[in-house]
Design a protein around this motif. Structure first.
Motif, PDB file in Angstrom:
ATOM      1  N   ILE A  20     -24.590  -3.513  -3.486  1.00 22.05           N
ATOM      2  CA  ILE A  20     -23.525  -2.535  -3.229  1.00 22.05           C
ATOM      3  C   ILE A  20     -22.239  -3.193  -2.729  1.00 22.05           C
ATOM      4  O   ILE A  20     -21.161  -2.627  -2.878  1.00 22.05           O
ATOM      5  CB  ILE A  20     -23.966  -1.393  -2.273  1.00 22.05           C
ATOM      6  CG1 ILE A  20     -24.269  -1.893  -0.873  1.00 22.05           C
ATOM      7  CG2 ILE A  20     -25.111  -0.610  -2.857  1.00 22.05           C
ATOM      8  CD1 ILE A  20     -24.576  -0.781   0.123  1.00 22.05           C
ATOM      9  N   SER A  51     -18.671  10.423   1.446  1.00 20.19           N
ATOM     10  CA  SER A  51     -19.372  11.405   0.609  1.00 20.19           C
ATOM     11  C   SER A  51     -20.834  11.592   1.022  1.00 20.19           C
ATOM     12  O   SER A  51     -21.503  12.505   0.554  1.00 20.19           O
ATOM     13  CB  SER A  51     -19.298  11.003  -0.866  1.00 20.19           C
ATOM     14  OG  SER A  51     -20.121   9.877  -1.111  1.00 20.19           O
ATOM     15  N   GLU A 110     -15.545   5.233   0.620  1.00 19.09           N
ATOM     16  CA  GLU A 110     -15.645   6.503  -0.111  1.00 19.09           C
ATOM     17  C   GLU A 110     -17.087   7.006  -0.148  1.00 19.09           C
ATOM     18  O   GLU A 110     -17.339   8.201   0.029  1.00 19.09           O
ATOM     19  CB  GLU A 110     -15.114   6.336  -1.538  1.00 19.09           C
ATOM     20  CG  GLU A 110     -13.615   6.165  -1.611  1.00 19.09           C
ATOM     21  CD  GLU A 110     -13.122   5.741  -2.991  1.00 19.09           C
ATOM     22  OE1 GLU A 110     -13.956   5.532  -3.912  1.00 19.09           O
ATOM     23  OE2 GLU A 110     -11.890   5.608  -3.146  1.00 19.09           O
ATOM     24  N   GLN A 111     -18.019   6.092  -0.374  1.00 24.24           N
ATOM     25  CA  GLN A 111     -19.430   6.482  -0.445  1.00 24.24           C
ATOM     26  C   GLN A 111     -19.954   6.935   0.923  1.00 24.24           C
ATOM     27  O   GLN A 111     -20.775   7.848   1.003  1.00 24.24           O
ATOM     28  CB  GLN A 111     -20.282   5.331  -0.990  1.00 24.24           C
ATOM     29  CG  GLN A 111     -19.973   4.954  -2.424  1.00 24.24           C
ATOM     30  CD  GLN A 111     -20.135   6.116  -3.385  1.00 24.24           C
ATOM     31  OE1 GLN A 111     -21.076   6.891  -3.296  1.00 24.24           O
ATOM     32  NE2 GLN A 111     -19.191   6.243  -4.302  1.00 24.24           N
ATOM     33  N   ASN A 126     -23.392   9.356   0.606  1.00 24.23           N
ATOM     34  CA  ASN A 126     -24.326   8.737  -0.331  1.00 24.23           C
ATOM     35  C   ASN A 126     -25.429   8.010   0.444  1.00 24.23           C
ATOM     36  O   ASN A 126     -25.162   7.112   1.237  1.00 24.23           O
ATOM     37  CB  ASN A 126     -23.565   7.758  -1.234  1.00 24.23           C
ATOM     38  CG  ASN A 126     -24.430   7.174  -2.325  1.00 24.23           C
ATOM     39  OD1 ASN A 126     -25.648   7.101  -2.219  1.00 24.23           O
ATOM     40  ND2 ASN A 126     -23.778   6.741  -3.392  1.00 24.23           N
ATOM     41  N   ASP A 179     -27.502   5.855  -0.486  1.00 22.62           N
ATOM     42  CA  ASP A 179     -27.608   4.425  -0.791  1.00 22.62           C
ATOM     43  C   ASP A 179     -26.792   3.584   0.192  1.00 22.62           C
ATOM     44  O   ASP A 179     -26.955   2.369   0.255  1.00 22.62           O
ATOM     45  CB  ASP A 179     -27.120   4.131  -2.219  1.00 22.62           C
ATOM     46  CG  ASP A 179     -28.104   4.610  -3.273  1.00 22.62           C
ATOM     47  OD1 ASP A 179     -29.284   4.827  -2.925  1.00 22.62           O
ATOM     48  OD2 ASP A 179     -27.690   4.770  -4.436  1.00 22.62           O
ATOM     49  N   TYR A 180     -25.913   4.240   0.916  1.00 27.41           N
ATOM     50  CA  TYR A 180     -25.045   3.556   1.873  1.00 27.41           C
ATOM     51  C   TYR A 180     -25.422   3.932   3.305  1.00 27.41           C
ATOM     52  O   TYR A 180     -24.578   3.980   4.187  1.00 27.41           O
ATOM     53  CB  TYR A 180     -23.579   3.905   1.593  1.00 27.41           C
ATOM     54  CG  TYR A 180     -23.074   3.307   0.305  1.00 27.41           C
ATOM     55  CD1 TYR A 180     -22.249   2.195   0.311  1.00 27.41           C
ATOM     56  CD2 TYR A 180     -23.437   3.842  -0.929  1.00 27.41           C
ATOM     57  CE1 TYR A 180     -21.790   1.631  -0.867  1.00 27.41           C
ATOM     58  CE2 TYR A 180     -22.988   3.287  -2.116  1.00 27.41           C
ATOM     59  CZ  TYR A 180     -22.164   2.181  -2.079  1.00 27.41           C
ATOM     60  OH  TYR A 180     -21.722   1.619  -3.248  1.00 27.41           O
ATOM     61  N   GLN A 212     -14.653   1.351  -1.995  1.00 26.98           N
ATOM     62  CA  GLN A 212     -15.776   2.116  -2.540  1.00 26.98           C
ATOM     63  C   GLN A 212     -16.812   2.415  -1.452  1.00 26.98           C
ATOM     64  O   GLN A 212     -17.340   3.524  -1.379  1.00 26.98           O
ATOM     65  CB  GLN A 212     -16.433   1.356  -3.688  1.00 26.98           C
ATOM     66  CG  GLN A 212     -17.604   2.105  -4.282  1.00 26.98           C
ATOM     67  CD  GLN A 212     -18.295   1.341  -5.393  1.00 26.98           C
ATOM     68  OE1 GLN A 212     -17.854   0.271  -5.797  1.00 26.98           O
ATOM     69  NE2 GLN A 212     -19.389   1.885  -5.883  1.00 26.98           N
TER      70      GLN A 212
END
Length: 197
Positions: free
Chosen positions: A136, A38, A34-35, A40, A42-43, A31
């Motif tokens: 996370i 993408s 993947e984040q 994100n 938050d990451y 995950q």
């Protein structure tokens, strides 16, 4: 809440926080990957696979060079986080660096780095970052040990993989293995600095 705080004398306007997380589950790592792909926010951390990192000096060298490149507008990567990963690599290829030094689902350990403006640094901000990472990564404080050279050398690095990545299989080391970590550190940093010359 365990982290290393790195202040770079040359860049007093930024502070680097380094966390180690162990035993992260494979689905969580997938995950995270993947984040990151993408984009994100938050990451927005630098997540590293510690199997190819031989010491704190090796890690600090990469961070310093990345911040230096960022401050002077010489980054090869799009983000500071990716630049840190790229500067660990002895090869002049960002995708290869991400593959070798980024999140690896087969490795349950992660070194996580966050570069912050010093003006935003305080205990509350550090705790918030730590809590966010624990969330996370679906883990807890028991999987957040202090990062030091001993734990890197004894538990995290895969010497066989490290020697392969840095092409050190034929390197001659001193018979006294007490400084093997130091010798490998100097060779790994040297390989990164010579990259692209």
């Amino acid at each position: 809440m365990v982290y290393e705080e790195l202040k770079l004398a040359q860049f007093p306007n930024c502070t680097v926080l380094i966390f180690l997380f162990t035993g992260v589950d494979t689905p969580v790592l997938k995950q995270v990957k993947e984040q990151l792909i993408s984009g994100n926010k938050d990451y927005d951390f630098c997540f590293l696979n510690p199997q190819h990192i031989i010491s704190l000096e090796h890690l600090y060298s990469s961070i310093h060079k990345a911040v230096l490149n960022h401050e002077f507008g010489n980054m090869r990567a799009k983000t500071l986080n990716t630049e840190i990963i790229f500067n660990l690599s002895p090869i002049n290829n960002i995708m290869d660096a991400l593959k070798r030094f980024g999140v690896d689902e087969a490795c349950p350990n992660l070194i996580t780095i966050k570069v912050l403006p010093t003006s935003e640094c305080n205990e509350i901000a550090f705790k918030d970052l730590n809590d966010h990472l624990l969330k996370i990564l679906s883990t807890n404080d028991s999987h957040n040990p202090r990062l030091n050279n001993e734990i890197i050398f004894d538990s995290l690095v895969d010497l066989k993989k490290l020697k392969k990545v840095y092409k050190l299989n034929d390197a001659k080391f001193s018979k006294d293995e007490s400084d093997l970590q130091g010798e490998l550190t100097r060779l790994a940093i040297g390989a990164c600095q010579l990259r692209g010359c």
